[in-house]
Design a protein around this motif. Structure first.
Motif, PDB file in Angstrom:
ATOM      1  N   GLN A 226     -18.975-107.806  48.859  1.00  0.00           N
ATOM      2  CA  GLN A 226     -17.568-108.052  48.630  1.00  0.00           C
ATOM      3  C   GLN A 226     -17.227-107.419  47.281  1.00  0.00           C
ATOM      4  O   GLN A 226     -17.882-107.692  46.287  1.00  0.00           O
ATOM      5  N   ASP A 228     -14.157-104.620  44.956  1.00  0.00           N
ATOM      6  CA  ASP A 228     -12.856-103.961  44.828  1.00  0.00           C
ATOM      7  C   ASP A 228     -12.970-102.510  45.272  1.00  0.00           C
ATOM      8  O   ASP A 228     -13.723-101.728  44.671  1.00  0.00           O
ATOM      9  N   GLN A 292      -8.048-103.066  46.237  1.00  0.00           N
ATOM     10  CA  GLN A 292      -8.015-104.496  46.507  1.00  0.00           C
ATOM     11  C   GLN A 292      -9.412-104.983  46.831  1.00  0.00           C
ATOM     12  O   GLN A 292     -10.335-104.196  47.039  1.00  0.00           O
ATOM     13  N   LYS A 293      -9.571-106.287  46.883  1.00  0.00           N
ATOM     14  CA  LYS A 293     -10.867-106.857  47.207  1.00  0.00           C
ATOM     15  C   LYS A 293     -11.080-106.790  48.714  1.00  0.00           C
ATOM     16  O   LYS A 293     -10.207-107.156  49.494  1.00  0.00           O
ATOM     17  N   VAL A 294     -12.269-106.293  49.109  1.00  0.00           N
ATOM     18  CA  VAL A 294     -12.569-106.070  50.522  1.00  0.00           C
ATOM     19  C   VAL A 294     -13.993-106.539  50.799  1.00  0.00           C
ATOM     20  O   VAL A 294     -14.888-106.388  49.958  1.00  0.00           O
ATOM     21  N   GLU A 295     -14.195-107.120  51.976  1.00  0.00           N
ATOM     22  CA  GLU A 295     -15.545-107.407  52.454  1.00  0.00           C
ATOM     23  C   GLU A 295     -16.010-106.230  53.300  1.00  0.00           C
ATOM     24  O   GLU A 295     -15.336-105.850  54.264  1.00  0.00           O
ATOM     25  N   LEU A 372     -11.417-114.351  53.487  1.00  0.00           N
ATOM     26  CA  LEU A 372     -10.427-114.467  52.430  1.00  0.00           C
ATOM     27  C   LEU A 372      -9.792-113.121  52.103  1.00  0.00           C
ATOM     28  O   LEU A 372      -8.720-113.061  51.512  1.00  0.00           O
ATOM     29  N   TYR A 373     -10.462-112.048  52.459  1.00  0.00           N
ATOM     30  CA  TYR A 373     -10.015-110.705  52.123  1.00  0.00           C
ATOM     31  C   TYR A 373     -10.139-109.823  53.368  1.00  0.00           C
ATOM     32  O   TYR A 373     -10.785-110.191  54.349  1.00  0.00           O
ATOM     33  N   GLN A 375     -11.558-107.337  55.955  1.00  0.00           N
ATOM     34  CA  GLN A 375     -12.932-107.029  56.325  1.00  0.00           C
ATOM     35  C   GLN A 375     -13.005-105.642  56.948  1.00  0.00           C
ATOM     36  O   GLN A 375     -12.201-105.294  57.816  1.00  0.00           O
TER      37      GLN A 375
END
Length: 416
Positions: A226, A228, A292-295, A372-373, A375
């Motif tokens: 996970q 950015d 952005q934050k990504v899995e 939450l982020y 995927q």
């Protein structure tokens, strides 16, 4: 530390007598990008369900080397196909020179090695100006060999190839590739090695099912993190590509180079998305992904391919240099040369810690139920490019239809 090794591709051009079988920021962003995409589509048509890996940059450089020796219609076909026809004659050589020099930045956090060599038949007189320009624009080494000693020549060139690819590409050529009528061989090698800026943790890697487009499944090692990244969701607007698809850009250390991954929805075959890929779309993706934050779930994968480029280049309009109608008279005083062979071989391996990265065990990855982020779940075929973020030039392009296949074990995500 995650290491990516890309060993490119070698473009070999054997020139024989007729009658026998055998970029810098100055470069407009779309100068060779369209050529790159057209090459990909030709390989896609011939590739079936296979992985693809090739280097558009390697092909462009090799075509530039040939172009230095071409005249007339042969010259015009190369300029038109590669994307140089709108430039003043000769400008493309400085552009290619600047492009390759820009990639060889001493302060870069990645390693790129570009190596070009000419192997000439002993006793053949080549135009001194041609040899001078080869050294000037491409820093090409020049060696003389006796092609009639085909086994010795194959060994010599293969050794040169190994030395410039850290021994990852071996035995590219054989004695059967040369004969007493071979007059000149051009070899172009590219080596790239980079580490992710955001590295995967080996202990988070697990066995995972990868769904191929033919409906079958294979077990592969899936990396997870996970972090950015630059990410975006796009639609072709016509449902031809199955609606929305994902684009993820993952930078290497230093952020000058990145890998861009394009992933259709799980139920959409990659072949449905591939037709929409165009040079302008590559630029649109690069300009519109947002940090952005990504899995990220990305399989370890190894892609290796040897391509006979002769038919591919002919389909793109570069035809005469492969026939007895070729005009390569800028190389020698005569007009009795043509290109008999064009081969490229590329190798790409992505792991957590290099080519022999260990897989951790016993650790629990984050659960997929707590989303939450966004995927990016690359558990089905995807398209990728490795490009310079400064110039937009494409070092490598390809697709993963089947990643590294492993046997079943207990470390998987099935219980998550």
């Amino acid at each position: 530390m995650l290491i990516l090794d890309v060993l490119s591709p070698l473009l070999l051009l054997s020139i024989v007598l007729p009658g026998y079988g055998c970029w810098a920021a100055d470069i407009p962003e779309d100068t060779t990008a369209e050529f790159s995409v057209r090459l990909y589509h030709q390989l896609q048509v011939a590739g079936g369900q296979e992985n693809i890996i090739f280097s558009p940059l390697s092909v462009a450089v090799a075509m530039g080397m040939v172009e230095l020796g071409a005249r007339g219609a042969s010259l015009g076909e190369i300029r038109q196909a590669v994307g140089f026809s709108h430039l003043l004659p000769g400008v493309e050589f400085s552009l290619l020179q600047n492009l390759t020099a820009g990639l060889l930045d001493d302060g870069a956090r990645y390693v790129i090695r570009l190596a070009n060599s000419l192997f000439l038949q002993e006793g053949i007189t080549f135009n001194p100006e041609f040899l001078h320009l080869m050294r000037k624009y491409f820093r090409a080494d020049v060696e003389t060999v006796d092609f009639s000693e085909s086994a010795a020549v194959a060994d010599q060139i293969n050794t040169w190839v190994e030395n410039h690819t850290e021994s990852q590409i071996r035995e590219l050529l054989s004695a059967e590739d040369f004969s007493s009528v071979t007059r000149l061989t051009l070899v172009n090698a590219i080596y790239f090695r980079g580490s992710w800026k955001n590295q995967f943790r080996p202990e988070n890697t697990r066995t995972f099912s990868f769904s191929r487009d033919d409906g079958s499944e294979v077990q592969t090692l899936m990396m997870y993190q996970q972090g950015d990244f630059s990410y975006g969701e796009f639609s072709d607007g016509s449902q031809e590509a199955g609606g929305v698809y994902q684009v993820l850009e993952m930078p290497y250390e230093g952020e000058d180079m990145s890998m861009m991954i394009v992933l259709p929805r799980q139920e959409v075959p990659l072949a449905t998305l591939e037709p929409i890929i165009k040079a302008s779309l590559l630029e649109e993706w690069a300009n519109n992904v947002k940090r952005q934050k990504v899995e990220v779930y990305l399989p370890r994968f190894k892609v290796e391919q040897k391509i006979d480029l002769r038919s591919t280049l002919q389909e793109l309009g570069i035809k005469k240099i492969f026939t007895s109608d070729a005009d390569l008279s800028a190389m020698t005083d005569g007009k009795d040369l043509y290109i008999g062979k064009a081969v490229q071989k590329a190798y790409l391996e992505v792991t957590e810690e290099g080519a022999e990265g260990a897989v951790g065990s016993g650790m629990i990855a984050l659960t997929r139920t707590l989303v939450l982020y966004p995927q990016v779940m690359a558990d089905h075929p995807f398209f990728f490019v490795i490009r310079s973020r400064k110039t937009g030039s494409i070092l490598f392009m390809g697709r993963v239809m089947t990643p590294e296949v492993i046997g079943l074990n207990d470390n998987d995500f099935d219980s998550m």
